[in-house]
Design an enzyme around this catalytic site. Structure first.
Site, mmCIF file in Angstrom:
data_model
loop_
_atom_site.group_PDB
_atom_site.id
_atom_site.type_symbol
_atom_site.label_atom_id
_atom_site.label_comp_id
_atom_site.label_asym_id
_atom_site.label_seq_id
_atom_site.Cartn_x
_atom_site.Cartn_y
_atom_site.Cartn_z
ATOM 1 N N ALA A 108 51.300 74.593 10.334
ATOM 2 C CA ALA A 108 50.473 73.592 11.364
ATOM 3 C C ALA A 108 49.545 74.218 11.847
ATOM 4 O O ALA A 108 49.280 75.544 11.658
ATOM 5 C CB ALA A 108 51.502 73.231 12.226
ATOM 6 N N LYS A 109 48.954 73.434 12.669
ATOM 7 C CA LYS A 109 47.751 74.080 13.488
ATOM 8 C C LYS A 109 47.436 72.989 14.565
ATOM 9 O O LYS A 109 47.672 71.796 14.379
ATOM 10 C CB LYS A 109 46.301 74.315 12.724
ATOM 11 N N GLY A 110 47.040 73.349 15.802
ATOM 12 C CA GLY A 110 46.658 72.693 17.139
ATOM 13 C C GLY A 110 45.215 73.224 17.574
ATOM 14 O O GLY A 110 44.779 74.312 17.221
#
Ligand code: NAD
Length: 416
Positions: A108-110
């Site tokens: 994931a990445k934000g």
């Protein structure tokens, strides 16, 4: 074409090559490339400028790419250029990294499109906590675990932990990269650079290079570059050049890394370090040396300079520092490349160890963290090297094949 597009094209090229070697059908490729969920939120924060309060709204993102092998895992970035396309590509990269190093996480990445340097501490806290409020339904100890990235730090993780715990009870393991006092992991700060040095040493030994006779050039003297330099120097390697954003320094006799760190602390840059000559970032990459470590920006080795690189071994500490066209040129000259997917995975490995310690409420000391890290990295390196030798492919191709193969296998077993 801007650097981000170049990197996304490069990553896609490496993936497509692996897909075709693995003979994956187009429908499976599509599944492996698509995000599980892409969340976009508005983050309102009241900023104080010239004595006046003004409400600003920032765009925040969390892309959860794949969780076939475990909870989503990946950093949170605060930077003005953050956008959905970039976050999506970085989330995917995390899936391959966690699979390659065989930890029970997905990718994931934000990010929030904001310049954190323009916000004071109170405003940053408000931004972090508001972002957490909006993302709380999709993050969690066994769902998705953010960590620091560009523009964020252990303090930001502390604020997120606090906000999340208001509604879920005290949940240390909801974020990693926390301050030590809140359940952070000993050795986390140096884990990536330490891992880079460990793998550089392993690859050098495989090439029969002797530490004391090997010259090392490192582009980037930040967190990763400096810890790689400290660790390689302690193994006997001669660090002959280092650089920062304003240029670098060079000494054929070798640079004392401790003095370089002290000089940067005092003056803010490497320039003027006693006993060294100035060198530009472009010249630095082309210096005669045995090991080159790009540890700064993406796409620094391109078709324009690939043929001038003299190092027989490159260890990719930065993400995607070599474009795919430059990679082909280097392969033709039999330059050994330890790919980013493997070389810089020490950070996420330490994050995994932090999560495990938090779940067990049983902290490990720094020596245990780093020895487990070295053991896991060595094992991963050996598996990648063996596959590369068996299939007569380079280590990057082998790393992508292994990672994609593991994710695809988990998807099939779960029956997505
Ligand atoms: P950092 O911000 O601490 O350091 C970056 C360094 O690069 C600084 O010394 C900066 O002066 C230098 N730099 C900036 N522009 C430059 C230029 N044009 N030429 C030469 N040097 C330049 O960042 P970091 O945490 O050390 O990360 C470095 C790289 O490693 C990044 O690509 C990052 O994505 C990657 N990475 C970091 C981690 C981690 O745990 N920190 C994990 C995986 C990958």
């Amino acid at each position: 074409m801007d650097k981000k597009c170049v990197c996304q094209k490069t990553q896609r090229h490496f993936l497509d090559s692996a897909f075709s070697r693995l003979k994956l059908k187009a429908s499976r490729q599509a599944l492996l490339l698509s995000s599980f969920r892409e969340t976009r939120v508005t983050v309102p924060v009241t900023l104080r400028h010239n004595g006046e309060n003004t409400l600003h709204t920032f765009q925040g993102y969390r892309v959860q790419h794949n969780h076939a092998r475990g909870p989503f895992k990946g950093g949170l970035r605060f930077h003005p250029d953050v956008n959905l396309g970039e976050v999506r590509a970085l989330a995917q990269l995390m899936t391959w990294k966690t699979a390659l190093v065989d930890i029970p996480f997905g990718g994931a990445k934000g990010g929030v499109a904001v310049d954190p340097k323009q916000l004071n501490e109170t405003e940053l806290e408000e931004l972090s906590k508001r972002f957490c409020q909006k993302m709380a339904p999709i993050i969690g100890v066994h769902e998705d675990i953010p960590a620091p990235d560009i523009g964020t730090n252990p303090q930001v993780m502390g604020w997120i932990l606090d906000e999340y715990s208001k509604t879920h009870g005290y949940r240390t393991a909801v974020v990693t990269g926390k301050p030590m006092a809140l359940g952070g992991c000993a050795g986390r700060l140096e884990a990536t650079g330490h891992g880079v040095a460990h793998l550089a040493d392993k690859a050098a030994m495989a090439m029969s290079l002797i530490a004391e006779q090997s010259r090392v050039v490192i582009q980037g003297f930040g967190n990763v570059g400096s810890h790689a330099a400290i660790s390689l120097a302690s193994k006997g390697y001669k660090i002959i050049a280092l650089s920062g954003s304003r240029g670098g320094v060079y000494s054929e006799k070798g640079i004392d890394v401790g003095l370089a760190l002290a000089h940067v602390r005092e003056t803010g840059a490497l320039q003027g370090l006693a006993g060294t000559a100035a060198v530009s970032n472009a010249e630095l990459l082309e210096l005669p040396c045995e090991i080159l470590i790009p540890a700064a920006l993406e796409a620094t080795i391109t078709c324009d300079n690939a043929d001038a690189i003299q190092a027989p071994l490159i260890v990719e500490a930065a993400n995607i520092p070599i474009t795919h066209q430059a990679d082909q040129r280097l392969q033709q000259r039999a330059v050994v490349i330890v790919p980013d997917l493997l070389a810089n995975v020490g950070g996420v490995l330490a994050s995994y160890y932090e999560w495990v310690q938090n779940l067990q409420q049983f902290p490990w000391d720094r020596e245990l963290v780093l020895s487990r890290l070295e053991k896991r990295l060595s094992r991963t390196y050996d598996v990648v090297r063996d596959l590369a030798q068996e299939r007569k492919i380079d280590m990057r191709s082998a790393a992508y094949e292994l990672a994609i193969g593991r994710v695809d296998h988990a998807i099939r077993l779960r029956g997505f």
